[in-house]
Design an enzyme around this catalytic site. Structure first.
Site, PDB file in Angstrom:
ATOM      1  N   ASP A  72      -7.809  -4.888  -1.671  1.00 16.80           N
ATOM      2  CA  ASP A  72      -7.738  -3.890  -0.603  1.00 16.80           C
ATOM      3  C   ASP A  72      -7.154  -2.592  -1.158  1.00 16.80           C
ATOM      4  O   ASP A  72      -6.359  -2.591  -2.103  1.00 16.80           O
ATOM      5  CB  ASP A  72      -6.920  -4.398   0.580  1.00 16.80           C
ATOM      6  CG  ASP A  72      -5.482  -4.714   0.217  1.00 16.80           C
ATOM      7  OD1 ASP A  72      -5.269  -5.302  -0.866  1.00 16.80           O
ATOM      8  OD2 ASP A  72      -4.572  -4.392   1.010  1.00 16.80           O
ATOM      9  N   GLU A 136      -2.539  -6.477   0.585  1.00 13.30           N
ATOM     10  CA  GLU A 136      -1.348  -6.063  -0.159  1.00 13.30           C
ATOM     11  C   GLU A 136      -0.921  -4.665   0.243  1.00 13.30           C
ATOM     12  O   GLU A 136       0.267  -4.379   0.339  1.00 13.30           O
ATOM     13  CB  GLU A 136      -1.621  -6.118  -1.663  1.00 13.30           C
ATOM     14  CG  GLU A 136      -0.364  -6.059  -2.539  1.00 13.30           C
ATOM     15  CD  GLU A 136       0.087  -4.661  -2.883  1.00 13.30           C
ATOM     16  OE1 GLU A 136       1.211  -4.498  -3.381  1.00 13.30           O
ATOM     17  OE2 GLU A 136      -0.687  -3.694  -2.652  1.00 13.30           O
TER      18      GLU A 136
END
Length: 558
Positions: A72, A136
Site C-alpha cells: 500500500d 502499513e
C-alpha cells in the site's frame, strides 16, 4: 522455473494503484507470481485489508527466514504536480518513477525475486516465509497484525525476519535499522466558559491554559538518549479553537502533541506524566482538560548480534560500505514482528519516499536483490547442505609440512586426511565453518605472492577465510574453539590435546593453519567429482564450474 526480474516486478506493482487501504491488484499479482514458482500462497484478508502469506519449504521449520513488506502507498497528492503519471511506472535514464517506487514496492519485488531464486536454485534445508500487507501506511490494524495472528493460528513460525523498508540515508548500504523509537500522540481538549473578549472576567478562557500546558510539555527534557537511541522528542503539532470571530473567548481549545520515545520510556509511563502535567495546569486555570492518548508502537531494539552481522556482511560484500546500525526514523511494521522473532530492517535509499515524482534507481533495485540473495544463502549455509567444502590448508604435524598450493585436504569425523580431487565431495557435510568477524588475518591477493593484513569485515570475496568452529557429525568437540585457539601473528592457532571423540585425538598435531581460500562447486550435483579445483587466484574453467572467488562467510548459529 523462471525467477521474476525485480525491476519488471517493481514496475508491475507500481502500475497497481494500491493507495491505502486499496489493494489495487498488487496482492493478486504477487500471489500469481509466487504460486507459479511453487510457493504456497494464501490470502489473509481482514477488515477490508488484503494481505498475503507465502511460504516455501516445510511449515513450522525451526530454521525459517521471514520477509515482511507492504504494497500500500500514500496518496499521490496533486497529480498535476507530477512530471510523470504516478502509476505509470515510467523509466528514464536508469530511473523508475511512480508512487511506491521507493516505499516500498521495490523492496517487496527485491525480496520476492531473491526468495524465488534461492528456493528454486539452491533448495536449502529450511523454509522462507513472506508476509506482505496492504495496511502499513494506514491504521495498521489489519495488516501485519492479521498475518502474525494467522501464523500463530496455523502453526507457522519465523526464526528471524527482515523488513524491506527503505532504511538507507544517503548511499545504498549505509544503514540498517535494528530498532525503532516508540510513537504516541496525545489529544487535549480544554473546556472553559465562552464570553465576550471585552469582558474576560465574565468568561473562563481555555486558551491560556492550553498555551501554558504546551509550553510545559515542549520545554521538558524527556531524556538525553541511550546507548542505541537518540534523545526522546515531543512536538506540539496543533492548537485550535475553531472560532471564526476575533471578539469571542472560545468555550474550548484543542491541542495535539506527538512523542517519539526511546527505551527509557513506555507509552504508559509517558501517558501518566502527561496526565499529571495536565491536572496541574487545569487546577491552576480553573478549566477542565481532557486527554486522549493513542500509542502507535513501543520502542524496541534487536541487540546487535548474529542477525545484524549476517545482514551487514551481505551489504558490505555488495556495496563495499559498512552499514551503521540505527534506530532513527519513524515507525514500521517491525514494531509488531519484534514480539514474534528477532527482526531488522534493510532496504533502499529513502530520499524520495512520499514525494512528488517518487523514484528509484534501477541499479539499486538489482543491487538490493543481490544483497537479499546473499543474506538467504548465508543464513541457510547452502554450500554445506549437500557437499563438502574444499579447504586449502597448511599443516604442521610431526615436522611434516604440506603446502596449501598443491594439496587439498578435508576434515572428516575420523580425522584429517588428503583426498584426491575427484573425491573431494561427499553427499553430507560433517563440519560447520565460521569466520570470527573480529579477527584480522593475512591474505594473498590473486596473482600476488605478497601477503596483506585485512580485518575480517573488510575482506573482499577472494580473501574470505574459513575457520573450523565445530564438528556436526557424531564426533563432538570437547573444547571451546574460541578458548582452545589463541590467535597469533600470521593466524597460527595453538591446538594442544584438542579431542574430538574418545577414538579421535589430534595428539600428534602441534598446529595447523586454515588458509584464505575456499572453493565450492556449481549448483548441479550431477557434476560431483568432475575436473580439478583451480589453484588460488585462478579463474574458473572447464565443466566443473568452480567458483573459487565466491566465498561467503557463514554466520554464527542463530
Amino acid at each position: 522455473m523462471t525467477v521474476p526480474d525485480p525491476v519488471d516486478l517493481t514496475a508491475a506493482l507500481i502500475r497497481c494503484p494500491s493507495v491505502t487501504p486499496e489493494e489495487g491488484g498488487a496482492i493478486a499479482l504477487l500471489q500469481d507470481v509466487l504460486t507459479g514458482v511453487g510457493f504456497e500462497s494464501n490470502r489473509v484478508d481482514r477488515g477490508g485489508i488484503s494481505n498475503l502469506l507465502a511460504r516455501w519449504g516445510p511449515k513450522g521449520h525451526p530454521k525459517t527466514f521471514g520477509f515482511n513488506g507492504h504494497i500500500d502507498v500514500v496518496p499521490v497528492g496533486n497529480a498535476d504536480a507530477w512530471s510523470v503519471p504516478p502509476f505509470g511506472a515510467m523509466t528514464r535514464d536508469g530511473i523508475l518513477y511512480g508512487r511506491g517506487a521507493t516505499d516500498m514496492k521495490s523492496g517487496v519485488a527485491g525480496f520476492v525475486s531473491a526468495a524465488v531464486d534461492v528456493a528454486t536454485r539452491v533448495q536449502p534445508d529450511g523454509a522462507i516465509l513472506m508476509t506482505i500487507t496492504g495496511d502499513e501506511e494506514g491504521d495498521a490494524l489489519h495488516g501485519t497484525k492479521a498475518l502474525l495472528d494467522q501464523i500463530t493460528e496455523v502453526g507457522e513460525k519465523m526464526s528471524v525476519c527482515l523488513v524491506g523498508e527503505p532504511t538507507c540515508s544517503e548511499h545504498m548500504g549505509d544503514m540498517i535499522k535494528v530498532g525503532r523509537r516508540g510513537s504516541m500522540t496525545a489529544y487535549f481538549t480544554a473546556t472553559g466558559i465562552q464570553g465576550h473578549s471585552a469582558y474576560p472576567h465574565r468568561a473562563r478562557n481555555p486558551v491560556p491554559a492550553i498555551a501554558q500546558l504546551m509550553d510545559r510539555l515542549s520545554s521538558h527534557q524527556l531524556d538525553t538518549g541511550t546507548d542505541h537511541f537518540d534523545p526522546s522528542t515531543l512536538a506540539v503539532v496543533a492548537i485550535d479553537t475553531n472560532s471564526p470571530a476575533n471578539n469571542v473567548i472560545p468555550a474550548t481549545c484543542t491541542a495535539t502533541v506527538n512523542i517519539r520515545f526511546n527505551d527509557k520510556h513506555s507509552g504508559a509511563t509517558l501517558a501518566d506524566w502527561l496526565r499529571a502535567e495536565t491536572d496541574k495546569v487545569a487546577d491552576s486555570f480553573g478549566v477542565t482538560i481532557c486527554m486522549q492518548v493513542k500509542i502507535s508502537g513501543e520502542s524496541f531494539l534487536t541487540p546487535p548480534g548474529p542477525l545484524s552481522d549476517l545482514v551487514a556482511r551481505a551489504v558490505y560484500a555488495e556495496t563495499g560500505i559498512h552499514p551503521v546500525l540505527s534506530t532513527t526514523g519513524g515507525i514500521s511494521d517491525a514494531r509488531f514482528i519484534k514480539s514474534h522473532c528477532p527482526v531488522v530492517e534493510f532496504g533502499l535509499v529513502g530520499k524520495t519516499m512520499h514525494q512528488v515524482d517518487e523514484y528509484v534507481l534501477i541499479e539499486q533495485v538489482r543491487q538490493l536483490t543481490k544483497i537479499y540473495i546473499r543474506i538467504l544463502e548465508s543464513y541457510f549455509e547452502w554450500w554445506l547442505s549437500w557437499r563438502w567444502p574444499t579447504i586449502w590448508i597448511d599443516v604442521c604435524a610431526c615436522g611434516t609440512r604440506f603446502s596449501w598450493s598443491n594439496r587439498a585436504y578435508r576434515l572428516t569425523g575420523s580425522g584429517m586426511r588428503w583426498t584426491p580431487p575427484r573425491s573431494i565431495f561427499s553427499p553430507r557435510p560433517r563440519i560447520a565453518i565460521w569466520a570470527p568477524p573480529e579477527f584480522s588475518y593475512p591474505a594473498r591477493p590473486p596473482g600476488s605472492g605478497e601477503s596483506v593484513s585485512l580485518p575480517m569485515r573488510a575482506a573482499p570475496d577472494w580473501a574470505r577465510p574459513w575457520y573450523v568452529r565445530r564438528w556436526t557429525s557424531r564426533a563432538t568437540c570437547r573444547a571451546c574453539v574460541r578458548c582452545a585457539w589463541v590467535p597469533k601473528p600470521m593466524h597460527w592457532h595453538s591446538m594442544k590435546n584438542w579431542a574430538l571423540s574418545p577414538k579421535v585425538r589430534f595428539t600428534t598435531m602441534r598446529a595447523f593453519r586454515i588458509a584464505i581460500w575456499s572453493s565450492h562447486c556449481d549448483e548441479d550435483p550431477d557434476h560431483h567429482g568432475q575436473g580439478t579445483p583451480p589453484r588460488p587466484g585462478q579463474n574458473s574453467s572447464g565443466p566443473r564450474h568452480w567458483h573459487g572467488q565466491r566465498g561467503v562467510v557463514v554466520p554464527a548459529p542463530m
